[in-house]
Write a protein that holds these residues in place. Structure first.
Motif, PDB file in Angstrom:
ATOM      1  N   ALA A  93       0.848  -1.200   0.000  1.00  0.00           N
ATOM      2  CA  ALA A  93       0.000   0.000   0.000  1.00  0.00           C
ATOM      3  C   ALA A  93       0.877   1.241   0.000  1.00  0.00           C
ATOM      4  O   ALA A  93       2.004   1.227   0.511  1.00  0.00           O
ATOM      5  CB  ALA A  93      -0.930   0.017   1.221  1.00  0.00           C
ATOM      6  N   ARG A  94       0.325   2.329  -0.589  1.00  0.00           N
ATOM      7  CA  ARG A  94       0.964   3.638  -0.588  1.00  0.00           C
ATOM      8  C   ARG A  94      -0.060   4.679  -0.150  1.00  0.00           C
ATOM      9  O   ARG A  94      -1.228   4.637  -0.556  1.00  0.00           O
ATOM     10  CB  ARG A  94       1.463   4.004  -1.989  1.00  0.00           C
ATOM     11  N   THR A 142      -8.227  -2.958  -5.315  1.00  0.00           N
ATOM     12  CA  THR A 142      -9.380  -2.427  -4.590  1.00  0.00           C
ATOM     13  C   THR A 142      -9.652  -0.992  -5.048  1.00  0.00           C
ATOM     14  O   THR A 142      -8.875  -0.401  -5.794  1.00  0.00           O
ATOM     15  CB  THR A 142      -9.142  -2.409  -3.061  1.00  0.00           C
ATOM     16  N   ARG A 143     -10.728  -0.416  -4.549  1.00  0.00           N
ATOM     17  CA  ARG A 143     -11.038   0.983  -4.800  1.00  0.00           C
ATOM     18  C   ARG A 143     -10.790   1.845  -3.556  1.00  0.00           C
ATOM     19  O   ARG A 143     -11.209   2.999  -3.490  1.00  0.00           O
ATOM     20  CB  ARG A 143     -12.494   1.136  -5.257  1.00  0.00           C
ATOM     21  N   TYR A 144     -10.066   1.264  -2.592  1.00  0.00           N
ATOM     22  CA  TYR A 144      -9.848   1.950  -1.331  1.00  0.00           C
ATOM     23  C   TYR A 144      -8.523   2.719  -1.350  1.00  0.00           C
ATOM     24  O   TYR A 144      -7.472   2.170  -1.727  1.00  0.00           O
ATOM     25  CB  TYR A 144      -9.841   0.959  -0.165  1.00  0.00           C
ATOM     26  N   THR A 145      -8.543   3.966  -0.914  1.00  0.00           N
ATOM     27  CA  THR A 145      -7.343   4.801  -0.841  1.00  0.00           C
ATOM     28  C   THR A 145      -6.699   4.667   0.534  1.00  0.00           C
ATOM     29  O   THR A 145      -7.336   4.928   1.555  1.00  0.00           O
ATOM     30  CB  THR A 145      -7.690   6.278  -1.114  1.00  0.00           C
ATOM     31  N   TRP A 146      -5.423   4.284   0.555  1.00  0.00           N
ATOM     32  CA  TRP A 146      -4.703   4.053   1.796  1.00  0.00           C
ATOM     33  C   TRP A 146      -4.433   5.369   2.516  1.00  0.00           C
ATOM     34  O   TRP A 146      -4.215   6.403   1.906  1.00  0.00           O
ATOM     35  CB  TRP A 146      -3.389   3.344   1.505  1.00  0.00           C
ATOM     36  N   HIS A 147      -4.441   5.333   3.837  1.00  0.00           N
ATOM     37  CA  HIS A 147      -4.366   6.531   4.656  1.00  0.00           C
ATOM     38  C   HIS A 147      -2.951   7.117   4.717  1.00  0.00           C
ATOM     39  O   HIS A 147      -1.969   6.408   4.487  1.00  0.00           O
ATOM     40  CB  HIS A 147      -4.846   6.216   6.078  1.00  0.00           C
ATOM     41  N   PRO A 148      -2.814   8.395   5.105  1.00  0.00           N
ATOM     42  CA  PRO A 148      -1.495   8.985   5.318  1.00  0.00           C
ATOM     43  C   PRO A 148      -0.909   8.567   6.659  1.00  0.00           C
ATOM     44  O   PRO A 148      -1.625   8.112   7.556  1.00  0.00           O
ATOM     45  CB  PRO A 148      -1.775  10.496   5.295  1.00  0.00           C
ATOM     46  N   GLN A 158       6.556   5.558   7.640  1.00  0.00           N
ATOM     47  CA  GLN A 158       5.465   6.510   7.854  1.00  0.00           C
ATOM     48  C   GLN A 158       5.493   7.687   6.897  1.00  0.00           C
ATOM     49  O   GLN A 158       4.458   8.112   6.375  1.00  0.00           O
ATOM     50  CB  GLN A 158       5.481   7.022   9.294  1.00  0.00           C
ATOM     51  N   ARG A 159       6.656   8.241   6.625  1.00  0.00           N
ATOM     52  CA  ARG A 159       6.756   9.428   5.774  1.00  0.00           C
ATOM     53  C   ARG A 159       7.418   9.147   4.438  1.00  0.00           C
ATOM     54  O   ARG A 159       7.614  10.068   3.630  1.00  0.00           O
ATOM     55  CB  ARG A 159       7.510  10.532   6.525  1.00  0.00           C
ATOM     56  N   GLY A 160       7.776   7.894   4.182  1.00  0.00           N
ATOM     57  CA  GLY A 160       8.273   7.493   2.888  1.00  0.00           C
ATOM     58  C   GLY A 160       9.566   8.172   2.473  1.00  0.00           C
ATOM     59  O   GLY A 160      10.364   8.632   3.296  1.00  0.00           O
ATOM     60  N   LYS A 161       9.761   8.252   1.156  1.00  0.00           N
ATOM     61  CA  LYS A 161      10.993   8.822   0.613  1.00  0.00           C
ATOM     62  C   LYS A 161      11.046  10.332   0.762  1.00  0.00           C
ATOM     63  O   LYS A 161      12.121  10.916   0.916  1.00  0.00           O
ATOM     64  CB  LYS A 161      11.124   8.437  -0.860  1.00  0.00           C
ATOM     65  N   SER A 162       9.899  10.985   0.718  1.00  0.00           N
ATOM     66  CA  SER A 162       9.878  12.445   0.788  1.00  0.00           C
ATOM     67  C   SER A 162      10.163  12.959   2.191  1.00  0.00           C
ATOM     68  O   SER A 162      10.695  14.063   2.364  1.00  0.00           O
ATOM     69  CB  SER A 162       8.517  12.974   0.334  1.00  0.00           C
ATOM     70  N   GLY A 163       9.798  12.184   3.218  1.00  0.00           N
ATOM     71  CA  GLY A 163       9.959  12.631   4.594  1.00  0.00           C
ATOM     72  C   GLY A 163       8.965  13.694   5.011  1.00  0.00           C
ATOM     73  O   GLY A 163       9.082  14.264   6.096  1.00  0.00           O
ATOM     74  N   PHE A 164       7.960  13.948   4.175  1.00  0.00           N
ATOM     75  CA  PHE A 164       6.985  15.006   4.465  1.00  0.00           C
ATOM     76  C   PHE A 164       6.218  14.660   5.730  1.00  0.00           C
ATOM     77  O   PHE A 164       5.685  13.563   5.874  1.00  0.00           O
ATOM     78  CB  PHE A 164       6.037  15.176   3.291  1.00  0.00           C
ATOM     79  N   ILE A 165       6.157  15.606   6.663  1.00  0.00           N
ATOM     80  CA  ILE A 165       5.639  15.334   7.998  1.00  0.00           C
ATOM     81  C   ILE A 165       4.175  14.890   7.990  1.00  0.00           C
ATOM     82  O   ILE A 165       3.714  14.173   8.879  1.00  0.00           O
ATOM     83  CB  ILE A 165       5.831  16.565   8.917  1.00  0.00           C
ATOM     84  N   ALA A 166       3.414  15.300   6.980  1.00  0.00           N
ATOM     85  CA  ALA A 166       2.004  14.901   6.907  1.00  0.00           C
ATOM     86  C   ALA A 166       1.831  13.430   6.531  1.00  0.00           C
ATOM     87  O   ALA A 166       0.719  12.902   6.580  1.00  0.00           O
ATOM     88  CB  ALA A 166       1.258  15.780   5.920  1.00  0.00           C
ATOM     89  N   GLY A 167       2.923  12.771   6.144  1.00  0.00           N
ATOM     90  CA  GLY A 167       2.850  11.342   5.864  1.00  0.00           C
ATOM     91  C   GLY A 167       2.138  10.975   4.578  1.00  0.00           C
ATOM     92  O   GLY A 167       1.666   9.846   4.428  1.00  0.00           O
ATOM     93  N   ASP A 224       3.392  10.379   1.825  1.00  0.00           N
ATOM     94  CA  ASP A 224       4.223   9.490   1.012  1.00  0.00           C
ATOM     95  C   ASP A 224       4.498   8.177   1.745  1.00  0.00           C
ATOM     96  O   ASP A 224       5.508   7.527   1.505  1.00  0.00           O
ATOM     97  CB  ASP A 224       5.545  10.194   0.669  1.00  0.00           C
ATOM     98  N   GLY A 225       3.596   7.792   2.665  1.00  0.00           N
ATOM     99  CA  GLY A 225       3.814   6.572   3.420  1.00  0.00           C
ATOM    100  C   GLY A 225       3.792   5.314   2.569  1.00  0.00           C
ATOM    101  O   GLY A 225       3.081   5.239   1.565  1.00  0.00           O
ATOM    102  N   TYR A 226       4.598   4.333   2.973  1.00  0.00           N
ATOM    103  CA  TYR A 226       4.661   3.023   2.310  1.00  0.00           C
ATOM    104  C   TYR A 226       4.334   1.943   3.331  1.00  0.00           C
ATOM    105  O   TYR A 226       4.804   2.016   4.478  1.00  0.00           O
ATOM    106  CB  TYR A 226       6.071   2.729   1.796  1.00  0.00           C
TER     107      TYR A 226
END
Length: 388
Positions: free
Chosen positions: A65-66, A74-80, A365-374, A376-378
């Motif tokens: 999930a991303r 699925t049609r579900y969008t994964w959370h930040p 939690q914040r993925g490659k970008s490191g953006f605090i809002a998360g 870009d989570g993986y």
């Protein structure tokens, strides 16, 4: 930490020796010395794969999930900002649940897998909550999602999404981090993410029903024998729960929490420790401390979420450092199990094993970008010959 104190602590650890650990009772030797670096039972890490994961021989990975993208199939969008997680049996398959550590719309999502590991659905199980950090599973197959703010609640959720989530204020209103159920003593342990936080246990009036009961706080003077004292006002307070009992022990930022083989393990980020509470003996010891590594550099830094195999090996996720999940074996070895490259401004969260122990799930939690809002989570899955 001043160098002279570090050298003193290391010398003390060497003098005390490292005991020979054995099976499920290895925690009994912690008084003689915390875990020390050594070779991994899985062998060295190989070069990173296409997902950026350096793994031992025989292990493979995939991204399941991303954040802000549809879960495949699925049609579900994964959370930040994916955070704490756990796995639950579901017929021939299983479910992985994951918290979202964002304000106001945090909540919990879930991914369902069939017997082959194929994703069959994804969905929401909790909405409209704030900073859902870690949590823990219960023996009756619910997920306790913990809010990490001063008036935070524990929410009991249904991993299958069939029953509505319910707040459990009797478990206290504080900056919750993680929860771990002890079916032998019929209590739930709780960590608190404050620089002077406490370690709690909740004693339900009826085991399996968390709507009422007694919140208690750990009392003691350090490692060794400890006791519990009732928190007078866990739900509505002017004095925070951590300050209501004068004799309460205080810990430097409680993080992950996991119960296995009669021991509740919990981590504290301020001093980079893994603690071991022997529930039967009511004794507290240190399973790992980076200042008590006798030789070389400490492999485990930024301790955070923790889980365990059925055999008792601990897997401790790092918040930052070099983005590893470290293994603490039942014979007292601490060593990297995996390393995630390219996610240097993130943290590893939510480690959990599938019910059969063959797959490990976790998130960046914040993925490659490191953006605090998360955003870009993986969320990853690692499959291989885990010890069980």
């Amino acid at each position: 930490m001043p160098l002279n104190r570090r050298m003193f602590l290391r010398a003390t650890a060497v003098a005390g020796g490292t005991a020979a650990f054995s099976g499920a009772l290895w925690h009994q030797a912690f008084a003689s010395g915390p875990a020390q670096p050594g070779p991994s039972p899985y062998g060295p890490l190989r070069a990173a794969d296409g997902n950026g994961l350096a793994l031992p021989e025989g292990f493979t990975s995939r991204v399941v999930a991303r954040s802000l993208r549809r879960v495949e199939g699925t049609r579900y969008t994964w959370h930040p900002a994916p955070d704490g997680g756990a796995c639950f049996s579901d017929g021939d398959g299983w479910i992985y649940v994951s918290n979202s550590e964002v304000p106001l719309v945090g909540g919990v999502s879930a991914i369902r897998f069939d017997v082959s590991g194929r994703i069959t659905s994804a969905y929401r199980t909790l909405n409209g909550t704030t900073l859902n950090c870690a949590g823990g599973s219960t023996p009756w197959n619910t997920w306790l999602s913990c809010e990490e703010h001063d008036l935070g609640l524990v929410w009991e959720t249904d991993p299958r999404g069939q029953n509505s989530a319910v707040a459990r204020p009797a478990m206290g209103r504080f900056k919750h981090e993680a929860a771990a159920s002890d079916p032998e003593r019929k209590v739930v342990y709780l960590t608190e993410d404050q620089s002077d936080g406490c370690f709690y246990r909740f004693r339900p009036q009826t085991w399996g029903d968390l709507s009422s009961g007694t919140l208690e706080v750990l009392v003691g003077s350090g490692t060794g024998p400890v006791q519990w004292a009732r928190v007078p006002n866990p739900e509505v307070w002017l004095t925070p729960t951590r300050e209501q009992v004068a004799e309460a022990m205080h810990f430097r930022g409680g993080e992950g929490c996991y119960y296995t083989h009669g021991v509740c393990y919990f981590t504290t980020k301020g001093d980079n420790r893994v603690w071991a509470y022997d529930a039967a003996a009511e004794r507290l010891d240190i399973a790992y401390d980076d200042d008590l590594v006798a030789e070389g550099e400490a492999p485990l830094q930024g301790v955070d979420n923790v889980t365990a195999t059925s055999g008792g090996d601990l897997f401790v996720a790092e918040d930052g450092d070099n983005m590893e999940i470290n293994l603490i074996t039942t014979d007292g070895i601490v060593t990297p199990f995996l390393r995630l490259n390219g996610h240097g401004d993130s943290e590893i969260t939510g480690p959990a094993f599938s019910p059969d122990g063959s797959r490990l799930y976790f998130s960046s939690q914040r993925g490659k970008s490191g953006f605090i809002a998360g955003t870009d989570g993986y969320t990853f899955e690692v499959t291989g010959p885990f010890r069980r």
